[in-house]
Each structure stands twice: as C-alpha cells, then as structure tokens.
Design a protein around this motif. Sequence first.
Motif, PDB file in Angstrom:
ATOM      1  N   ASN A 119     -52.075  16.658   7.320  1.00  0.00           N
ATOM      2  CA  ASN A 119     -52.283  15.240   7.029  1.00  0.00           C
ATOM      3  C   ASN A 119     -52.966  14.545   8.207  1.00  0.00           C
ATOM      4  O   ASN A 119     -53.896  13.779   8.027  1.00  0.00           O
ATOM      5  CB  ASN A 119     -50.944  14.571   6.718  1.00  0.00           C
ATOM      6  CG  ASN A 119     -51.095  13.112   6.392  1.00  0.00           C
ATOM      7  OD1 ASN A 119     -51.987  12.736   5.629  1.00  0.00           O
ATOM      8  ND2 ASN A 119     -50.278  12.275   6.995  1.00  0.00           N
ATOM      9  N   ARG A 120     -52.492  14.839   9.417  1.00  0.00           N
ATOM     10  CA  ARG A 120     -53.084  14.168  10.578  1.00  0.00           C
ATOM     11  C   ARG A 120     -53.894  15.127  11.438  1.00  0.00           C
ATOM     12  O   ARG A 120     -53.535  16.294  11.586  1.00  0.00           O
ATOM     13  CB  ARG A 120     -51.980  13.589  11.477  1.00  0.00           C
ATOM     14  CG  ARG A 120     -51.327  12.340  10.919  1.00  0.00           C
ATOM     15  CD  ARG A 120     -50.352  11.805  11.947  1.00  0.00           C
ATOM     16  NE  ARG A 120     -49.536  10.733  11.420  1.00  0.00           N
ATOM     17  CZ  ARG A 120     -49.848   9.438  11.488  1.00  0.00           C
ATOM     18  NH1 ARG A 120     -50.969   9.057  12.069  1.00  0.00           N
ATOM     19  NH2 ARG A 120     -49.023   8.539  11.006  1.00  0.00           N
ATOM     20  N   LEU A 121     -54.964  14.570  12.049  1.00  0.00           N
ATOM     21  CA  LEU A 121     -55.703  15.311  13.074  1.00  0.00           C
ATOM     22  C   LEU A 121     -54.824  15.382  14.323  1.00  0.00           C
ATOM     23  O   LEU A 121     -53.929  14.557  14.495  1.00  0.00           O
ATOM     24  CB  LEU A 121     -56.986  14.540  13.441  1.00  0.00           C
ATOM     25  CG  LEU A 121     -58.160  14.591  12.482  1.00  0.00           C
ATOM     26  CD1 LEU A 121     -59.259  13.653  12.987  1.00  0.00           C
ATOM     27  CD2 LEU A 121     -58.693  16.002  12.335  1.00  0.00           C
ATOM     28  N   SER A 177     -46.059  10.391  -0.403  1.00  0.00           N
ATOM     29  CA  SER A 177     -45.590  11.292   0.656  1.00  0.00           C
ATOM     30  C   SER A 177     -44.258  10.806   1.231  1.00  0.00           C
ATOM     31  O   SER A 177     -43.309  11.592   1.367  1.00  0.00           O
ATOM     32  CB  SER A 177     -46.627  11.397   1.778  1.00  0.00           C
ATOM     33  OG  SER A 177     -47.815  11.964   1.264  1.00  0.00           O
ATOM     34  N   ASN A 178     -44.201   9.510   1.573  1.00  0.00           N
ATOM     35  CA  ASN A 178     -43.035   9.045   2.326  1.00  0.00           C
ATOM     36  C   ASN A 178     -42.056   8.163   1.550  1.00  0.00           C
ATOM     37  O   ASN A 178     -40.981   7.854   2.054  1.00  0.00           O
ATOM     38  CB  ASN A 178     -43.508   8.354   3.615  1.00  0.00           C
ATOM     39  CG  ASN A 178     -44.116   9.383   4.560  1.00  0.00           C
ATOM     40  OD1 ASN A 178     -43.523  10.431   4.804  1.00  0.00           O
ATOM     41  ND2 ASN A 178     -45.319   9.126   5.030  1.00  0.00           N
ATOM     42  N   GLY A 179     -42.421   7.787   0.327  1.00  0.00           N
ATOM     43  CA  GLY A 179     -41.481   7.032  -0.511  1.00  0.00           C
ATOM     44  C   GLY A 179     -40.923   7.883  -1.652  1.00  0.00           C
ATOM     45  O   GLY A 179     -39.896   7.553  -2.247  1.00  0.00           O
ATOM     46  N   TYR A 184     -45.731  18.683   3.567  1.00  0.00           N
ATOM     47  CA  TYR A 184     -45.437  18.123   2.243  1.00  0.00           C
ATOM     48  C   TYR A 184     -46.520  17.179   1.719  1.00  0.00           C
ATOM     49  O   TYR A 184     -46.583  16.939   0.517  1.00  0.00           O
ATOM     50  CB  TYR A 184     -44.084  17.390   2.262  1.00  0.00           C
ATOM     51  CG  TYR A 184     -44.026  16.198   3.207  1.00  0.00           C
ATOM     52  CD1 TYR A 184     -43.909  16.380   4.573  1.00  0.00           C
ATOM     53  CD2 TYR A 184     -44.084  14.897   2.734  1.00  0.00           C
ATOM     54  CE1 TYR A 184     -43.857  15.302   5.440  1.00  0.00           C
ATOM     55  CE2 TYR A 184     -44.026  13.813   3.594  1.00  0.00           C
ATOM     56  CZ  TYR A 184     -43.912  14.019   4.950  1.00  0.00           C
ATOM     57  OH  TYR A 184     -43.861  12.953   5.795  1.00  0.00           O
ATOM     58  N   GLN A 185     -47.347  16.657   2.611  1.00  0.00           N
ATOM     59  CA  GLN A 185     -48.407  15.753   2.140  1.00  0.00           C
ATOM     60  C   GLN A 185     -49.525  16.525   1.437  1.00  0.00           C
ATOM     61  O   GLN A 185     -50.364  15.921   0.774  1.00  0.00           O
ATOM     62  CB  GLN A 185     -49.018  14.979   3.325  1.00  0.00           C
ATOM     63  CG  GLN A 185     -48.027  14.209   4.171  1.00  0.00           C
ATOM     64  CD  GLN A 185     -47.560  15.022   5.380  1.00  0.00           C
ATOM     65  OE1 GLN A 185     -47.684  16.245   5.392  1.00  0.00           O
ATOM     66  NE2 GLN A 185     -47.016  14.349   6.385  1.00  0.00           N
ATOM     67  N   MET A 186     -49.559  17.850   1.579  1.00  0.00           N
ATOM     68  CA  MET A 186     -50.714  18.671   1.160  1.00  0.00           C
ATOM     69  C   MET A 186     -50.348  19.768   0.155  1.00  0.00           C
ATOM     70  O   MET A 186     -51.005  20.809   0.105  1.00  0.00           O
ATOM     71  CB  MET A 186     -51.314  19.360   2.416  1.00  0.00           C
ATOM     72  CG  MET A 186     -51.823  18.431   3.474  1.00  0.00           C
ATOM     73  SD  MET A 186     -53.394  17.731   2.972  1.00  0.00           S
ATOM     74  CE  MET A 186     -53.142  16.004   3.258  1.00  0.00           C
ATOM     75  N   ASP A 195     -35.088   9.960  18.613  1.00  0.00           N
ATOM     76  CA  ASP A 195     -35.485  10.227  17.222  1.00  0.00           C
ATOM     77  C   ASP A 195     -36.650   9.327  16.835  1.00  0.00           C
ATOM     78  O   ASP A 195     -36.786   8.234  17.370  1.00  0.00           O
ATOM     79  CB  ASP A 195     -34.357   9.853  16.240  1.00  0.00           C
ATOM     80  CG  ASP A 195     -33.022  10.408  16.659  1.00  0.00           C
ATOM     81  OD1 ASP A 195     -32.630  11.444  16.130  1.00  0.00           O
ATOM     82  OD2 ASP A 195     -32.357   9.804  17.532  1.00  0.00           O
ATOM     83  N   ARG A 196     -37.422   9.769  15.838  1.00  0.00           N
ATOM     84  CA  ARG A 196     -38.234   8.788  15.128  1.00  0.00           C
ATOM     85  C   ARG A 196     -37.251   7.881  14.410  1.00  0.00           C
ATOM     86  O   ARG A 196     -36.190   8.339  13.972  1.00  0.00           O
ATOM     87  CB  ARG A 196     -39.126   9.470  14.078  1.00  0.00           C
ATOM     88  CG  ARG A 196     -40.463   9.884  14.570  1.00  0.00           C
ATOM     89  CD  ARG A 196     -41.374  10.390  13.474  1.00  0.00           C
ATOM     90  NE  ARG A 196     -40.747  11.302  12.568  1.00  0.00           N
ATOM     91  CZ  ARG A 196     -40.296  10.976  11.358  1.00  0.00           C
ATOM     92  NH1 ARG A 196     -40.437   9.728  10.896  1.00  0.00           N
ATOM     93  NH2 ARG A 196     -39.722  11.860  10.594  1.00  0.00           N
ATOM     94  N   LEU A 197     -37.574   6.595  14.307  1.00  0.00           N
ATOM     95  CA  LEU A 197     -36.640   5.680  13.639  1.00  0.00           C
ATOM     96  C   LEU A 197     -36.707   5.968  12.131  1.00  0.00           C
ATOM     97  O   LEU A 197     -37.477   5.354  11.401  1.00  0.00           O
ATOM     98  CB  LEU A 197     -36.994   4.229  13.968  1.00  0.00           C
ATOM     99  CG  LEU A 197     -36.019   3.167  13.466  1.00  0.00           C
ATOM    100  CD1 LEU A 197     -34.586   3.498  13.802  1.00  0.00           C
ATOM    101  CD2 LEU A 197     -36.364   1.814  14.039  1.00  0.00           C
TER     102      LEU A 197
END
Length: 479
Positions: A14-16, A91-93, A142-144, A274-276
């Motif tokens: 998903n990200r570079l 992807s995230n919802g 999971y995005q792909m 953590d990531r929030l």
Amino acid sequence: MTRTGSADLVIVANRLPVDRVTASDGSRQWRRSPGGLVSALEPVMRANDGAWIGWPGDAGQDLKPFVDDGMSLVPVGLTADEIAEFYEGFSNGTLWPLYHDVVAKPEFHREWWEAYVAVNKRFAERAAEVASKGATVWVQDYQMQLVPQMLRELRPDLRIGFYLHIPFPPAELFQQLPWRRQLLEGLLGADLVGFQLGGAAQNFIRLVRQRVGHKTHRDLVYLPDGRMVKAAAFPISIDAAGFEDLARSPAVERRAKTIREALGSPRKVFLGVDRLDYTKGIYPRLRAFAELIRDGHLDVEDAVFVQVATPSRERVEQYRILRDDIDRLVGRINGDLGRIGRPAISYMHSSYPREEMAALYRTADIMVVTPYRDGMNLVAKEYVACRFDNDGALVLSEFAGAADELRQAWLVNPYDINGMKAALLEAYHAEPKELSRRMKALRKTVIEHDVAKWAGSFLAELAATRPSHGKVVRPARRS
Ligand code: F6P
C-alpha cells in the motif's frame, strides 16, 4: 497484451518506503520511512533490479517512477475519494476491525468495496508493467488482497507471493464479509500465501475449502487448472542487530539517562509504545497501572508509566473516539493520583525517530505490550533487541502474534484487568536473576530470527513452490 518491464523482483505494498512531505521552504520532498521491511528487502532488491510499487501517502496523480538509493520506486496515486473509500474505508473501516477479532465493529459499504477493487486493479496493472518476464512479485498485506489474482490474469508468467502482516480471522468472523469469496479468490492468485501464524494459514485453507469449494490437503490448495497454492506461516521480525547497535551507541545511552532524570529518577519506569489504535489495548493497561497505584501496591514516587501513542489514521471515526477516550483517561488518572512534578502517566501523542525509541527502550524497566489482537507486534521484539545487558521485563498479551515465540515474557490476557495487575506487579518485583533468565531466552529468539531471515525464508519457499517456472531470485550481494 501488457508490456513487460525490467524488474526481476517487484514489491507491491500500500505504501512506498518513502513519504512525500512538505519541507520548510514549501517544496515537496521524499523522506525515507524507517521500516524493517524495507531494510530487509533493500539488499535483495538491489541484487535483482527490484522495484517497489506503492502509494506516496497523499492525494494526487501517479508520479513518475524514480530511483532512491539504488531501488526503483513506482508511485501509484490515489484521489481524495479513493483515500476516503479504499484506504480509510474498506482497508481500515472494514478489513482492519474484521481481521482483528471485531474489536471494533466493521462497516460494510458497497462503494468502499468498489473503490478497493478499482485501486487493487491499478496496483496490479502497474506491477504487470514493471515486472520482467518470469519475475517474482511479492504482494504485501490486507490492502492488496485482490492483486495476486488480477496480476496473474495479466501476467501468467510471473511467480507471485502474498504476505498478510495482520491476523487472518477464523471462518466464523470472516464469513460476515459480503465479498468473502472474491477476497479468497484474489489471494489464490498467489503461488504462496504467507501468514504470521500457523493458525491463520489453517483459517485460510478451511475457508477456501468451505467457501470456494477447492480441494485442499494440509497446507495446499489444488486449483481446477492444476496449479497449487501453498499457505504457510512466516512470523515477521525486526532488524535486531540494527536495533542493538543503536541501543549500544553512546548518544542513545546518554539520552536514556536524560529521559530517566527528566522523569524524576523513579525506581522503575513502565513503557507502552503503540500506534494509537483500538486493537492495541492501551486503555486497559493504563487502568491496570492506575489501580495498582490506587490500591497502594505502587507509588508515584517509585513508578511512572510512559505511554507513547503514535498518531494514526486520524480521519477514521473509531480512531478519533479512541484518542478522546485515552486523553480523558490519562487526565483522570493524573488528576486523581499524580502529585506535583509526579504524574502517574507521562503521555506523548507523537511519533519519534528510531534513536529516541531505542533510548526509551533502554530507559524502560518494564515494557507493556497488551493488544487485544495483533498480527505480530514488533515493538515487543524491538525492546528485547535493545536489552543487550539481559535486564528489563516484557509483559506481553497472549493475543499478539509475538507471544507464540516470546514465551518467556510475562504473558497476559488484556481483557483480565486483575490478571494484568498481577503480572505488572510480578515484573516490577522480579529479581535480577529471574529477569536475566527470561531476557536471555527472549534475546536468543529475536536475534536468531531477524527480518532478513524472514524475507529470505519467504522468498526461498516461493521459489520452491514452482521450481520450473520463472526466474530465480538472486541472493543479496555482499557490500
Ligand atoms: O500492521 C499493518 C500496517 O498496515 C503496517 O504495515 C503499517 O506500518 C501500519 O499498519 C500503519 O498503517 P498505515 O499505513 O495505515 O499508516
């Protein structure tokens, strides 16, 4: 007929591995994101004319491919609507909460699904253009999940691998998804589908049998056209030596000392990083710590909890709610239990460079990692890598993938506040001999299974799935 390119190894993510940022003079620049994945793949990418296809992290058109540090980067643009519907939406919802045990309620929207299909198609088309004849393409996360099948249709000559970085849920949850069959078929475009844990691979195989109707045996799926797809576990890791070197540097050691002094030189420092994210179990861990102070088992003169929460997915509703919840909880705990110059919790909503993280890991006597569900959790492994003097305690959720390997941590159930309180207290009072016994064993695991080994074993297994098909991936060149 799609044109072929020159890359013998293509990563689709998903990200570079770089973000497009605005510099102080207003110009747009690329900044390297310091992930373990890119450091593990860089040497093998260089040896194979590698290309990395991904989103630059903001709204805009496709940008021209460019070379960064010997690696060819191929940006795929997303419009503002696609960011809302494909990234924040499906992807995230939808997928993120569904794959994490439905810790939050997944939303199912047909427009989000359509955006997911369209964006996956764009990534697959870009991969088809840049991959050389017989190349290996490794699709990430999971995005792909539709990319493997879409790509196979465009380029049957390729060897395709897929790796899921997050959990893969049991059939009972996965089948809520209105597009369950399409996702499974998307993944079956790969020759090898990798997961963090064996249980996830089994969930996948079972779902393929039940929902798609293919014949399966152990870790193999037999497709009607004669092709086989293998599903197996490859637990991801970190650049352990890189973290340890950083932790040993005089600058990090000095910084750790400064942090401890700034905290008022307490007897023990607890740390959460953590990531929030609502999957991370930040709320119950802070409650457990606060109750230990309230009950008189700990005192704010002796113990402080440092919580770093990295901003993440801030436009998604559930993440906004979580931020408010944590802000309120920290405020209440400090208001009720803190003294002048001695807050119970030192809370930072911020992201820090690796050097600062290493200094925090060096400062922390007790690292607290309590997700409700986590694919792996690399923070737990980073902490262990930084504890080269075999001290420090790791309190780890049994629902983090890392718990499968890091058996000598204090394992906890984040839903059980009393159990967590008991483990925090045990770790607080543990004798140096006990800490050292546990940490030595943890370190052995993390050092022996680093991210380079992870990438190497996935690529070797992928090559072995269809030995007569496609080119061989060359090993990394020694510099
Ligand atoms: O753990 C899954 C993951 O997608 C990672 O690959 C990524 O670093 C992290 O979550 C943050 O995700 P995002 O790209 O949404 O900021």
